[in-house]
Design an enzyme around this catalytic site. Structure first.
Site, PDB file in Angstrom:
ATOM      1  N   ASN A 144      -1.824   2.218   5.847  1.00 48.11           N
ATOM      2  CA  ASN A 144      -0.903   1.175   5.402  1.00 48.11           C
ATOM      3  C   ASN A 144      -0.562   0.354   6.639  1.00 48.11           C
ATOM      4  O   ASN A 144      -0.219   0.906   7.668  1.00 48.11           O
ATOM      5  CB  ASN A 144       0.354   1.851   4.826  1.00 48.11           C
ATOM      6  CG  ASN A 144       1.331   0.845   4.266  1.00 48.11           C
ATOM      7  OD1 ASN A 144       1.010  -0.342   4.114  1.00 48.11           O
ATOM      8  ND2 ASN A 144       2.523   1.310   3.939  1.00 48.11           N
ATOM      9  N   GLY A 145      -0.656  -0.983   6.534  1.00 46.04           N
ATOM     10  CA  GLY A 145      -0.359  -1.840   7.686  1.00 46.04           C
ATOM     11  C   GLY A 145      -1.532  -2.756   7.964  1.00 46.04           C
ATOM     12  O   GLY A 145      -2.448  -2.886   7.149  1.00 46.04           O
ATOM     13  N   GLU A 202       7.860 -15.136 -11.204  1.00 47.41           N
ATOM     14  CA  GLU A 202       7.106 -13.994 -10.681  1.00 47.41           C
ATOM     15  C   GLU A 202       6.717 -12.983 -11.754  1.00 47.41           C
ATOM     16  O   GLU A 202       5.691 -12.324 -11.633  1.00 47.41           O
ATOM     17  CB  GLU A 202       7.833 -13.304  -9.520  1.00 47.41           C
ATOM     18  CG  GLU A 202       9.056 -12.524  -9.896  1.00 47.41           C
ATOM     19  CD  GLU A 202       9.708 -11.843  -8.713  1.00 47.41           C
ATOM     20  OE1 GLU A 202       8.990 -11.372  -7.822  1.00 47.41           O
ATOM     21  OE2 GLU A 202      10.955 -11.782  -8.683  1.00 47.41           O
ATOM     22  N   LYS A 243       5.703  -4.341  -3.784  1.00 48.90           N
ATOM     23  CA  LYS A 243       7.135  -4.192  -3.556  1.00 48.90           C
ATOM     24  C   LYS A 243       7.543  -4.438  -2.113  1.00 48.90           C
ATOM     25  O   LYS A 243       8.535  -5.074  -1.844  1.00 48.90           O
ATOM     26  CB  LYS A 243       7.562  -2.793  -3.994  1.00 48.90           C
ATOM     27  CG  LYS A 243       9.060  -2.538  -3.935  1.00 48.90           C
ATOM     28  CD  LYS A 243       9.781  -3.295  -5.009  1.00 48.90           C
ATOM     29  CE  LYS A 243      11.283  -3.108  -4.964  1.00 48.90           C
ATOM     30  NZ  LYS A 243      11.968  -4.187  -5.694  1.00 48.90           N
ATOM     31  N   CYS A 286       0.834  -1.190   0.000  1.00 50.78           N
ATOM     32  CA  CYS A 286       0.000   0.000   0.000  1.00 50.78           C
ATOM     33  C   CYS A 286       0.878   1.254   0.000  1.00 50.78           C
ATOM     34  O   CYS A 286       1.926   1.285   0.623  1.00 50.78           O
ATOM     35  CB  CYS A 286      -0.956   0.075   1.177  1.00 50.78           C
ATOM     36  SG  CYS A 286      -2.047  -1.332   1.305  1.00 50.78           S
ATOM     37  N   TRP A 310      -2.841  -2.751  -1.775  1.00 48.75           N
ATOM     38  CA  TRP A 310      -2.563  -4.176  -2.013  1.00 48.75           C
ATOM     39  C   TRP A 310      -3.426  -4.908  -1.000  1.00 48.75           C
ATOM     40  O   TRP A 310      -3.205  -4.818   0.202  1.00 48.75           O
ATOM     41  CB  TRP A 310      -1.077  -4.468  -1.788  1.00 48.75           C
ATOM     42  CG  TRP A 310      -0.678  -5.853  -2.164  1.00 48.75           C
ATOM     43  CD1 TRP A 310      -0.304  -6.296  -3.404  1.00 48.75           C
ATOM     44  CD2 TRP A 310      -0.598  -6.991  -1.302  1.00 48.75           C
ATOM     45  NE1 TRP A 310       0.004  -7.632  -3.362  1.00 48.75           N
ATOM     46  CE2 TRP A 310      -0.171  -8.088  -2.089  1.00 48.75           C
ATOM     47  CE3 TRP A 310      -0.842  -7.209   0.056  1.00 48.75           C
ATOM     48  CZ2 TRP A 310       0.019  -9.366  -1.576  1.00 48.75           C
ATOM     49  CZ3 TRP A 310      -0.660  -8.485   0.576  1.00 48.75           C
ATOM     50  CH2 TRP A 310      -0.236  -9.545  -0.240  1.00 48.75           C
ATOM     51  N   GLU A 320      17.267 -18.064  -7.417  1.00 49.13           N
ATOM     52  CA  GLU A 320      16.920 -16.696  -7.800  1.00 49.13           C
ATOM     53  C   GLU A 320      16.411 -16.649  -9.244  1.00 49.13           C
ATOM     54  O   GLU A 320      15.428 -15.963  -9.547  1.00 49.13           O
ATOM     55  CB  GLU A 320      18.149 -15.785  -7.596  1.00 49.13           C
ATOM     56  CG  GLU A 320      17.973 -14.345  -8.001  1.00 49.13           C
ATOM     57  CD  GLU A 320      16.810 -13.621  -7.319  1.00 49.13           C
ATOM     58  OE1 GLU A 320      16.209 -14.166  -6.389  1.00 49.13           O
ATOM     59  OE2 GLU A 320      16.494 -12.507  -7.754  1.00 49.13           O
ATOM     60  N   ARG A 372       3.979  -0.206  -4.823  1.00 49.90           N
ATOM     61  CA  ARG A 372       3.726  -0.740  -3.476  1.00 49.90           C
ATOM     62  C   ARG A 372       2.407  -1.491  -3.381  1.00 49.90           C
ATOM     63  O   ARG A 372       2.128  -2.156  -2.373  1.00 49.90           O
ATOM     64  CB  ARG A 372       3.710   0.415  -2.452  1.00 49.90           C
ATOM     65  CG  ARG A 372       5.041   1.105  -2.286  1.00 49.90           C
ATOM     66  CD  ARG A 372       4.924   2.200  -1.253  1.00 49.90           C
ATOM     67  NE  ARG A 372       4.666   1.667   0.066  1.00 49.90           N
ATOM     68  CZ  ARG A 372       5.582   1.517   1.010  1.00 49.90           C
ATOM     69  NH1 ARG A 372       6.818   1.869   0.783  1.00 49.90           N
ATOM     70  NH2 ARG A 372       5.271   1.015   2.180  1.00 49.90           N
ATOM     71  N   LYS A 375      12.697 -15.343 -10.372  1.00 46.89           N
ATOM     72  CA  LYS A 375      12.544 -14.229 -11.325  1.00 46.89           C
ATOM     73  C   LYS A 375      11.621 -14.635 -12.465  1.00 46.89           C
ATOM     74  O   LYS A 375      10.724 -13.887 -12.843  1.00 46.89           O
ATOM     75  CB  LYS A 375      13.896 -13.815 -11.934  1.00 46.89           C
ATOM     76  CG  LYS A 375      14.792 -12.973 -11.099  1.00 46.89           C
ATOM     77  CD  LYS A 375      14.416 -11.528 -11.000  1.00 46.89           C
ATOM     78  CE  LYS A 375      13.637 -11.227  -9.762  1.00 46.89           C
ATOM     79  NZ  LYS A 375      14.291 -11.268  -8.506  1.00 46.89           N
ATOM     80  N   HIS A 403      16.032 -37.738  -6.639  1.00 47.55           N
ATOM     81  CA  HIS A 403      15.315 -38.247  -5.465  1.00 47.55           C
ATOM     82  C   HIS A 403      13.818 -37.994  -5.572  1.00 47.55           C
ATOM     83  O   HIS A 403      13.113 -37.998  -4.566  1.00 47.55           O
ATOM     84  CB  HIS A 403      15.910 -37.653  -4.187  1.00 47.55           C
ATOM     85  CG  HIS A 403      17.336 -38.056  -3.994  1.00 47.55           C
ATOM     86  ND1 HIS A 403      17.710 -39.331  -3.627  1.00 47.55           N
ATOM     87  CD2 HIS A 403      18.502 -37.377  -4.184  1.00 47.55           C
ATOM     88  CE1 HIS A 403      19.032 -39.420  -3.574  1.00 47.55           C
ATOM     89  NE2 HIS A 403      19.530 -38.233  -3.911  1.00 47.55           N
TER      90      HIS A 403
HETATM   91  C1  F6R Z   1      11.539 -10.963  -5.756  1.00 51.26           C
HETATM   92  C2  F6R Z   1      11.431  -9.980  -4.689  1.00 51.26           C
HETATM   93  C3  F6R Z   1      10.989 -10.456  -3.367  1.00 51.26           C
HETATM   94  C4  F6R Z   1      11.746  -9.717  -2.241  1.00 51.26           C
HETATM   95  C5  F6R Z   1      11.170 -10.123  -0.880  1.00 51.26           C
HETATM   96  C6  F6R Z   1      11.913  -9.469   0.250  1.00 51.26           C
HETATM   97  O1  F6R Z   1      11.972 -10.379  -6.943  1.00 51.26           O
HETATM   98  O2  F6R Z   1      11.663  -8.814  -4.881  1.00 51.26           O
HETATM   99  O3  F6R Z   1      11.108 -11.824  -3.238  1.00 51.26           O
HETATM  100  O4  F6R Z   1      13.101 -10.047  -2.337  1.00 51.26           O
HETATM  101  O5  F6R Z   1       9.819  -9.763  -0.820  1.00 51.26           O
HETATM  102  O6  F6R Z   1      11.804  -8.079   0.183  1.00 51.26           O
HETATM  103  P1  F6R Z   1      12.772  -7.148   1.007  1.00 51.26           P
HETATM  104  O7  F6R Z   1      14.145  -7.341   0.450  1.00 51.26           O
HETATM  105  O8  F6R Z   1      12.245  -5.769   0.807  1.00 51.26           O
HETATM  106  O9  F6R Z   1      12.713  -7.589   2.446  1.00 51.26           O
END
Ligand code: F6R
Length: 610
Positions: A101-102, A490, A605, A2, A75, A483, A27, A487, A506
């Site tokens: 927000n929260g 997502e 984010k 948010c 969000w 990773e 966000r 990527k 396995h």
């Molecule tokens: C994936 C991504 C998320 C963040 C995760 C942690 O591309 O961005 O998996 O890495 O939500 O976020 P932070 O680093 O802000 O704690």
């Protein structure tokens, strides 16, 4: 999660609110709304959908002359994305409206008590209780009413409130979720992070927990948690506006991928002294503390956890300390064994991730030394760790992290080298070689990005129709596989899995069939031949294999269908290069599939909820 904006100034508020919301849309982006006071009454426009939709709605029906207003991009947590659940939420009397927000953890009890008093709720959100509590606590004084109402809340909140009796002001307060204010000639701006404010001023005020601000066009009056007026000093933000804009790129993600040489260099270079030692101003462990350490626990979520996986291999190898890595949401609820000889490293780009913050608090409470690797200055995690090392990645806007991950890995290399030296495990010569390699990496990152871009665009074609993909690797290559897989899934919505290459047989190998696409990360020299054996196993079952390795292994990669070569580097650092084509692969695949790259579905984010 948010985004919140507020403006009290000399100009029309609505354009500023919409502009601020656009900057914060990363966000959260399932619904949005704004509110102003007009002719003594609140005027609220809110809707399900993106800011662009809100903007078109506002353009057709909301040419308000008001110079004070608040806004929100959501969000969804409590209640689906809908017009009714969008913020702002208005109190029953119509006097107040609030953006939040929260998460209000005791909202069900509060809601039940309010309903018992006859209050009618119009949404499914936890936020609406705040609006009604404002009515209930109304004492004629705006600030005192907000303080009384929030005094009943449990959980996390950053809120901005409008009151129809005071059309020239906003009251805002926070606990657990961030809120930032900035003042310039045009008035006073409020944002849930600095990107909403940056274009107006670089001098900002971070509201501390339980502080309240009364905001007008002339500035803000701050109150501490007892309600006493306080003076606050502004903080100068080093990020510039250009860093938070696309700068000619089609997407923030591509821009941020290309900014990685800079992010790595900016993070490493201030920590290398003239005599090529790793130095930390911000690491509060004495040499004795370091020698007394018995183990390290790295805790994070998502990509930050994957950066931690790189840190584990490098730290164990160099500093010979046992390193455990944990997903923060698991760590916090599994009663981990921690003591004063454990260094707990938490990693977070946003510094606001709820689970990571809770893990940090747990570790602090158990008497551990805690070290936070954070990108956002003055975020909650940065404020609560015993030491904080900032990644200098600049603002990261794309929801999928790239340059912040790169900078996190850079800090972990620095910490590994630092601990190894302090523990007497790195000779002068080895240290110089290690630092030289770290300093050479930004150029190699640039080289990798420019070298592999065209090939990756071509390779991405075969990913476009996929439903499933597999990423395999061993050790550091496995950290990269995790990773790479995240990527891809997502942003392109292709199901993918990362597997330790030796673990496939396995169980998971039963999913491999004719034509299955397997990406094998194979840049670690010492396990290269082992990974090649695993490649043969999947090929024998019909898989098509794309292998990523260094030029030195070209001949030995004869079996694979497609190969992608990265520049030669010390094997310990190869992971920082092999992840780059994987980021580009996800990007180009998602772009060709027509996905919303910077704002993938269901994501946001900064994840400030559990
Ligand atoms: C994936 C991504 C998320 C963040 C995760 C942690 O591309 O961005 O998996 O890495 O939500 O976020 P932070 O680093 O802000 O704690």
């Amino acid at each position: 999660m948010c985004g919140i904006v507020g403006y009290a100034g000399v100009n029309r508020a609505v354009p500023y609110l919409l502009d601020g919301l656009e900057k914060l849309e990363y966000r959260g982006y399932d619904s949005a709304g704004i509110a102003v006071v007009e002719n003594g009454a609140l005027r609220i426009t809110k809707t399900r959908g993106r800011i662009s939709f809100l903007a078109s709605l506002v353009a057709s029906e909301h040419q308000s002359p008001a110079t004070v207003g608040i806004g929100h991009t959501r969000w969804a947590t409590h209640g689906k994305p809908s017009d009714a659940n969008a913020h702002p939420h208005q109190s029953g009397s119509g006097r107040f409206c609030v953006v939040h927000n929260g998460i209000i953890e005791n909202y069900l009890q509060l809601k039940a008590a309010l309903q018992a008093d006859g209050v009618v709720f119009r949404s499914e959100t936890d936020t609406e209780v705040i609006a009604h509590l404002l009515d209930k606590n109304w004492d004629g004084d705006f600030v005192s009413t907000v303080r009384k109402a929030t005094g009943q809340l449990e959980g996390a909140y950053a809120i901005c409130v409008l009151c129809s009796d005071f059309p020239d002001r906003i009251v805002c307060t926070r606990w657990g979720s961030p809120l930032v204010l900035g003042t310039c000639d045009a008035g006073t701006f409020i944002g849930s992070d600095v990107t909403a404010i940056l274009q107006h001023t670089s001098d900002v005020y971070y509201l501390d927990g339980h502080e309240t601000a009364l905001v007008t066009k002339d500035g803000a009056v701050f109150y501490d948690k007892t309600g006493a007026a306080i003076e606050k000093q502004p903080t100068r933000i080093a990020w510039n506006l250009a860093a938070a804009q696309k700068g000619g790129y089609e997407h923030f993600m591509l821009k941020e991928i290309m900014e990685q040489p800079q992010a790595f260099a900016d993070t490493v270079s201030p920590r290398i002294s003239a005599d090529k030692r790793i130095v930390f101003e911000d690491f509060h462990l004495t040499d004795d503390d370091i020698r007394a350490l018995r183990r390290v626990a790295i805790v994070a979520c998502g990509s930050a956890y994957h950066a931690g996986a790189v840190g584990k291999y490098v730290m164990e190898k160099l500093a010979r300390l046992p390193v455990e890595i944990d997903i923060a949401s698991e760590f916090r609820y599994r009663d981990p064994v921690l003591d004063a000889q454990t260094l707990v490293i938490v990693i977070s780009q946003s510094g606001e991730t709820a689970d990571t913050l809770a893990a940090l608090r747990l570790a602090n409470g158990r008497g551990c030394k805690t070290l936070c690797i954070v990108n956002v200055v003055s975020s909650s995690i940065a404020n609560e760790g015993s030491s904080v090392i900032y990644t200098h990645a600049g603002p990261e806007i794309a929801v999928a992290t790239t340059k912040a991950y790169c900078a996190q890995v850079a800090v972990l290399y620095l910490i590994a080298g630092y601990l190894a030296e302090k523990r007497g495990l790195l000779s002068e010569e080895a240290r110089r070689a290690y630092v030289a390699e770290l300093e050479a990496l930004p150029a190699k990152i640039s080289e990798t990005l420019s070298q592999c871009d065209a090939q990756i665009q071509e390779l991405s074609q075969m990913f476009i129709p996929l439903e499933h993909a597999y990423f395999i690797g061993r050790n550091l290559d496995y950290a990269c596989a995790m990773e790479a897989s995240l990527k891809l899934k997502e942003i392109s919505y292709i199901h993918s899995e990362a597997y330790a290459a030796g673990e496939l047989k396995h169980g998971t190998i039963s999913l491999i069939e004719q034509g299955t696409l397997v990406v094998a990360l194979a840049a670690c020299d010492d396990v290269f031949s082992k990974t090649m054996s695993n490649i043969k196993e999947v090929k024998a079952r019909g898989a098509r294999v794309l292998a990523v390795s260094t030029a030195g292994h070209t001949d030995a990669m004869g079996e694979v269908d497609f190969r992608l070569l990265i520049p030669a580097t010390d094997p310990l650092f190869a992971v920082t290069l092999e992840v780059l084509p994987m980021q580009l692969l996800s990007y180009y695949t998602a772009r060709s599939r027509g996905c919303d790259i910077d704002k993938p579905r269901n994501l946001a984010k900064s994840v400030t909820v559990e």
